[in-house]
Every structure is written in C-alpha cells, then in structure tokens.
Enzyme design. Structure first.
Site, PDB file in Angstrom:
ATOM      1  CG  ASP A   1      -2.212  -0.856   1.068  1.00 21.63           C
ATOM      2  OD1 ASP A   1      -1.950  -1.570   0.193  1.00 21.63           O
ATOM      3  OD2 ASP A   1      -3.099  -0.802   2.042  1.00 21.63           O
TER       4      ASP A   1
ATOM      5  CG  HIS B   1      -4.429   2.692  -1.002  1.00 23.33           C
ATOM      6  ND1 HIS B   1      -5.207   2.077  -0.145  1.00 23.33           N
ATOM      7  CD2 HIS B   1      -3.615   3.289   0.053  1.00 23.33           C
ATOM      8  CE1 HIS B   1      -4.911   2.025   1.185  1.00 23.33           C
ATOM      9  NE2 HIS B   1      -3.907   2.628   1.190  1.00 23.33           N
TER      10      HIS B   1
ATOM     11  CG  HIS C   1      -3.683   7.256   2.316  1.00 23.99           C
ATOM     12  ND1 HIS C   1      -3.680   7.453   3.792  1.00 23.99           N
ATOM     13  CD2 HIS C   1      -2.749   6.137   2.131  1.00 23.99           C
ATOM     14  CE1 HIS C   1      -3.197   6.057   4.268  1.00 23.99           C
ATOM     15  NE2 HIS C   1      -3.090   5.428   3.334  1.00 23.99           N
TER      16      HIS C   1
ATOM     17  CG  HIS D   1       2.423  -0.007   4.470  1.00 26.84           C
ATOM     18  ND1 HIS D   1       2.007  -0.951   5.475  1.00 26.84           N
ATOM     19  CD2 HIS D   1       0.953   0.592   4.369  1.00 26.84           C
ATOM     20  CE1 HIS D   1       0.830  -0.751   5.950  1.00 26.84           C
ATOM     21  NE2 HIS D   1       0.250   0.188   5.255  1.00 26.84           N
TER      22      HIS D   1
END
Length: 766
Positions: A466, A517, A521, A618
C-alpha cells in the site's frame, strides 16, 4: 481564460465514471440460495447423554452431585458479586464495537492474548484498543493463554513445562511480566487436547503456577471443556488452587462434527450439573455460546454469527425458524447452488434459558463467547435472566430485531462486495416447558452485508503493498520480487503515482497487479460520496493514461480489515462496488508501518497466516527499510511452510485480463485524451512550480547574503569616522529670547562651556 476553461473540463472528466466492465463477485443470492422444502430441522441430532455417567460416579476425591432443578424450585444463585465476562477475539473490529457499546455491563474481559511457544516461552500480544476500552469501563482483564500453534493445538508445549523445571520457571517469569505490562488481574489457561495420562503432572504444574501467580497478585482461571476431555483435569484437587473454573458449555457439535445443536438445553444443564459438583458452585463461570455453525453437505462447518445466520435465512427465504422443545436451539436448512447446508445457531432466547440455568445452579457468573458474534438482544437479558419470575413484559425488549449498524458476513475470503440494504425484523417469545422460553422468527431482519469471496486454496497466499509508489522504496521492492520470482499487488496513492509515473509503468510491465488506494489517501468513511467518486476516478484515470490498463482492484485507506465493525466503514465498499470495483482487504497485517523490526514482521505474518491469505505491507509512507529487510526472509519462510505466493487474480479465480483489462481507446477516447492532457499539464505545472520555488529560494538566499555583505561594509566604513563608543546622542538646547543682555549671553556661554560629548544645536525661542 483558456487555462481556466481547460481546468474546468479536466475536473469535469474526473467526475465521469470510467467504463469498468468488470466481473461481479457478489452473486444474486436470492437466486442461488433457497430454503429446503419441508419443515426445518425435521430430524434434529443431539449428542448422547454422556453427562449422566459423570453424575452417577462415586468420586474418591469427594464432591456432591447437584440434583437437576425442577420448575418452581427457589433460586439457589450465588449471592456474591456475579462475574459478567465476555471473550474478545483478537483482531475483531465487531468485537471492539460491541465492547465500546456494552462494556459497562461487564465486570471482566477475556481477550485472546497469547500462546505457549515451542521453546517453552510465551508468544503474547495485547491489542491496545482492547486494553484501552477495558480500562475505560474499569473491567478486570483476564487474558487467555492457550497452546494453539498455528492452526493446531500443541499439547507437547504443555508437556514440556511438566518435564522441565527450567522451562516452567522461564514461562512463569514471562507470564508475570506480561500480565504486569497489560495491567491484568490474572490469566485464563485454555490448554486443549492434553493426554489424560498426564493428569497428575498437569495438576502439580497448575498448582505451582497458581502459587507463583498468587504471590505476584494475580488470579489463575482454568478453562474446562465438557465431555471426556475434562478427565485430564483433577478438578477436585485443582479447586484448592484455581480461582475460577470456566465451563465451556457450548460446542456440543463443533465444526468438525456432523451438523447438530451447538448447545441444546438438556445438554447444557447436564454438563452444568457435572461442573458444579466439583469444588464450590460459585467457583465456576459458565461460558455461554453466542455463535453458530453453517455445515455444507459432507464438509466441516464454518463459524458464523447471529447476523450471518439471519442473513442466510433471509436470502434463502426460510419460512420458519423456531426455538422450541426439546433442543431449544434454532436451526434451518438451505441450498446454495444445489449444495445442501445445515445451520445451527444460538440467540438471545437460548442465552436467556442458559443463563437462568447457570444462575439457578448457584454458579459465580457467566462468560459470553464471544463478542462480535452475538445476537444484539443478548444484552437485554442480563438482568431479566436473574428474575425468579419472568413476565411477558420482560420479554418485550427481545422481540424487536433492529437492523442498526451491525454488519453480517456471507462467504469466505478477503475480496468484498457490499449490500447496504437494512430492514428491521421481529420475533415472538413465550414461556415454554420447564421454565424455558421459546421463540419464533416472524419477520427476518435485513442487516448490511459483506459478501466474501476468493478464499483460494489452503496454501495459496498473496502479498500486497500500500501507499506507493515511492522513488526510494518501490524500486527496491520490485528488485526483490523479481529476484525471488514472485509477483505482488500494489495499491497506489494517485498523487504518488502522478509524481512517479515510470514506477507505475514498471509495476505493470513486470507482471504485478495494480489497484486503487485513492488519490490523496483519504479516509473514505469520513468523506462524502462526491469526494469518494473523485478519489477513485482520478486514480483510475491516472492508471489508465499511464499504463494503458484499467483496474477493478480497490483498497480503502485506514479500513483494510476483512471484517470491519461499523456501518460507516462499509459504505465506501458499497459505493466502490456500484462503480465496478472489487474491494481487496486483508487478514494478515504485521503492521510494518510501526517499525517493529524485520524479524517481528516475518514472525507476525507467520503467526497470522492461518487467519487469511492476503498479506498487507507498505512500500511508501515513511521509512520502509525494515520492510525491505524482511521481504526476502518472508518469501522464503512462506515457501518453507508449503505456501505458494500467487497473484490476487489466481486467489480470487478471475483471469488477470479481466481484473486489469486493456483500456478501450475507442470507447474512452475523449475522457482519456482530456485526462492524459490534464495530468500532463498538471505534472508540468508541478515541475515548473517546484523549479520556480527552487530558483526563488536561491535568489532570496543570494539577496540575503548580498544585503548582509553590504551591511558589513557600511558598518566598517562608518566605524572609521564615528564617535567613540561612549559618545552620547546629540541634543537641542532652547534659549529663551527674553532680557537678552542678562540672559542670552550668559546662557550661550554656559552651553559652550559644557563637557557633554554629544553634539549640541541651539534654537532660539520666540
């Protein structure tokens, strides 16, 4: 004006939904589900009355048999402070929601905490949110310590403690230190599948642990299974050491058994009598089930919650569900694509019946098993169950079935689509035989529902990243994946991808999958629908114009858990589904963002591996050096345990070309043209502004230096002809022009004769 008009057109096209002709995961459940014809549960199955053998035994160690109660018998319930406990499974968002809402009705919390390790140590981790909610509600924390290793019980880890005083001493020290750290009141030992021949050794081990824990100010609770498994515990001997026994009065038929009641009333009361015959009745806490099982034909059952059972029944149009004699456990059958399913579950009515039985026997309290799965009306029974006489008015709060903000879950896997429809339901309750209560579901409620799919094969696992791309970390991740010969999925933040489009291209070119995503954010559960639409569309358009493919994969920031606990958390999933997206969540989160260390990242993934098939890591958003260090070891460790690292498309069973189809330039020509030009201009403007800021900063710095140099030069030049440092400032002297011959001359001479070092200037007054 031209620039303004172009900007308006660009933003307008960001609100135009991209054409996503994507596979739909959520089937039409009303067509695939249907009830089984005929009366539900026409052939109920109940286990043998094994408890009768225990009640009839003569125990050398003593212990009187408690006789079954009869209707109208006065209550013998414990007069001290009642234990009102609840189990809290680790990582359950629904459990946290229930704990926050109802924690003030409890006295104790039994959170899933730790397990015995193979080396005789302790693997324990407490959820900070659970600990905080327990403190807020002033609950006594009794963490659960099991012997579960991966997906199996490991009795050898307990046996190692019996055989090794050194291992026992090490565990005791770690246990006491761990309980201090989480501010616990004690520990609940939940050790299962222990061999009966080790009974004496186990009794002595638990006795020694109890002494050490009591000396340190902690309680020792012991979980006791009902059935032949209880023989491994010398309960009469242990009653002198153990503070509380917790009788596991559920799983009459577990997921590995054939379908049948989870805890029929006679079975519950029979084993309740057996438990109460050891030690003192008030020493016992009754663990009362609040869940169910869905058994597909010929397969093991799946654990479900009350809301899940209601949702399955509603989609299958089950005509009648009843809680009635002789079993007092609700159940129904349905077909899913012609595969038979049998569902047995527990609800507020079964909880009321069983809680009253436990109180009648004089037990010291109960433990709800477990938070997040229960019938929401269970909380309405806490005081009602203790009444000697329950009236019709007392049953009224249990009749309504509010859809509320609770979430049902159907299926298995970490790929989600949502149905947000909600509608209240209704049931009738009545007094049945033997001071027991029955119920009938007149109108099934509709809860907001998440449909899960893509569980994959047992040894398939996917790795996802991510928050990227990042110019420092993403290339290193890609290099490692390439070297190990595995693919992953990257859920990109749009503004990062817009800054580094070459990394988006590399991700796709090297065979990895890409997903949305959001662009900034954003926390979509706190955003408006228009904001979510813009976040998804902008990121999708960026991916399309940069890589030439679209994507159906979406992961919401801050809410990647597979079983979110609140309605607000699933609203973005519902909207994303309407736009053609499949939400990809995860059940394996080592929290690499918290920088726990590379070794901890690997061990956390392996420990959680049995919980799911998708790993969350991540590649941006901070220092990711530990993730980089852990990744090669993690890949090797997963392969070593027999796992195969696969792309998401294989896990969900949909070809990559359908999850990430090539962009149809004819159908999307104008939006793609405008989006491509817009992102290009935006990128150029960003680069220009960055360059302008850099040049402006340099010019300001040069100007500052130039001014400082000039100031220094001026200071030196003035310094050569300036007055000494002790000189005073100049002054003006006003001399009155009156009586000149007598005043002015004398005043002027006086001024000229002064020794004042500053300059003087005379002014004549009028």
């Amino acid at each position: 004006m031209v620039l303004l008009a172009a900007t308006v057109v660009f933003v307008r096209f960001l609100f135009v939904v991209p054409h996503l002709d994507m596979p739909v995961l959520m089937r039409d459940l009303r067509t695939s589900f249907r009830a089984v014809d005929g009366k539900q549960g026409a052939s109920p199955r109940q286990t043998d009355n094994l408890w009768d053998k225990y009640l009839g035994r003569n125990r050398p160690s003593g212990g009187a048999v408690v006789q079954p109660r009869s209707p109208g018998r006065p209550s013998a319930r414990y007069k001290g402070e009642e234990v009102r406990a609840a189990y809290c499974p680790a990582g359950s968002a629904s459990a946290l929601v229930d704990l926050a809402k109802h924690g003030d009705q409890l006295t104790h919390l039994l959170p899933e905490w730790g397990t015995l390790s193979a080396d005789g140590g302790l693997e324990a981790e407490m959820d900070e949110a659970v600990q905080g909610l327990a403190a807020d509600n002033r609950l006594l924390l009794i963490p659960v310590l099991g012997n579960l290793q991966g997906d199996r019980w490991a009795p050898e880890n307990v046996e190692r403690l019996m055989a090794s005083p050194r291992a026992e001493g090490q565990l005791t020290r770690l246990l006491i230190d761990g309980l201090h750290k989480v501010d616990a009141a004690g520990v609940l030992l939940d050790w299962q599948e222990l061999p009966a021949p080790r009974r004496d050794g186990l009794t002595k081990l638990i006795g020694r642990l109890a002494v050490r824990l009591h000396d340190a100010g902690f309680q020792l609770w012991l979980s006791v299974p009902m059935g032949e498994e209880m023989e491994v515990f010398d309960l009469q001997a242990l009653s002198a050491s153990v503070d509380r026994f917790v009788a596991q009065l559920h799983d009459e038929n577990s997921e590995s058994d054939k379908p049948g009641p989870v805890a029929s009333q006679d079975w519950f009361e029979g084993w309740l009598q057996v438990a109460a015959s050891y030690g003192r009745p008030e020493q016992w806490v009754a663990a009362i089930g609040a869940y169910g099982y869905d058994w597909p034909a010929g397969r093991h059952g799946n654990t479900i919650g009350f809301l899940d059972a209601m949702t399955l029944a509603r989609y299958a149009d089950v005509p009648d569900i009843r809680v009635e004699s002789p079993l007092f456990n609700p159940h129904f059958e349905y077909l899913d694509d012609n595969i038979g399913h049998e569902v047995w579950f527990l609800d507020a009515t079964t909880f009321l019946n069983q809680r009253r039985s436990a109180a009648w026997m004089g037990l010291g309290g109960f433990a709800l098993d477990s938070l997040g799965l229960e019938d929401p009306s269970v909380w309405q029974t806490f005081d009602t169950a203790l009444k000697d006489k329950v009236t019709a008015a007392d049953l009224v709060p249990l009749k309504g079935l509010s859809s509320g903000v609770n979430i049902a879950h159907i299926g298995n896997g970490e790929f989600l689509t949502a149905d947000l429809f909600r509608q209240d339901g209704e049931r009738d309750l009545w007094a049945d035989t033997g001071d027991r209560f029955g119920a009938s579901y007149r109108k099934l409620p509709a809860y907001a529902m998440l449909y899960h799919s893509g569980g994959g094969e047992a040894h398939e696992v996917a790795i996802t990243f991510d928050d990227g791309p990042d110019p420092e970390w993403t290339p290193r991740v890609l290099d490692i994946l390439k070297g190990e010969g595995v693919t992953a999925a990257f859920f990109i933040v749009g503004r990062n991808g817009e800054s580094y489009p070459e990394l988006l291209q590399r991700i796709v070119e090297e065979g990895h999958e890409i997903g949305v995503h959001t662009y900034t954010h954003a926390n979509l559960s706190e955003s408006s629908p228009q904001h979510e639409l813009l976040e998804l569309n902008a990121t999708q358009r960026l991916i399309q114009v940069t890589t030439g493919v679209s994507t159906a994969l979406f992961r919401p920031p801050y809410n990647a858990d597979t079983r979110p606990g609140s309605f607000d958390d699933i609203v973005p999933i519902g909207m994303a589904g309407q736009l053609g997206y499949i939400t990809v969540c995860e059940n394996i989160d080592p929290e690499d963002w918290s920088l726990p260390g590379a070794e901890a990242i690997v061990s956390r993934v392996l420990r959680q591996r049995t919980d799911g098939s998708i790993v969350l890591l991540h590649d941006a958003g901070g220092d990711r050096q530990q993730t980089i260090e852990a990744l090669p070891d993690l890949i090797k460790a997963l392969k070593a345990r027999g796992d195969k690292i696969v792309p998401l498309s294989q896990l969900v069973g949909i070809p990559r070309g359908e999850l990430m189809p090539r962009v149809e330039t004819n159908a999307e020509f104008m939006p793609l043209l405008v989006s491509g030009a817009g992102f290009g201009v935006w990128r150029a403007m960003e680069e220009f502004l960055w360059a302008f800021m850099i040049v402006a900063t340099i010019l300001v710095a040069v100007r500052t230096i130039f001014v400082v140099v000039l100031a220094l030069m001026h200071s030196r030049r003035m310094g050569r002809g300036a007055a000494p440092s002790d000189s005073a400032p100049g002054v003006s002297v006003i001399i009155a022009a009156y009586n000149e011959s007598k005043v002015i001359e004398a005043t002027v001479r006086s001024v000229l004769a002064t020794d004042y070092r500053g300059g003087a200037r005379g002014d004549r007054g009028g």
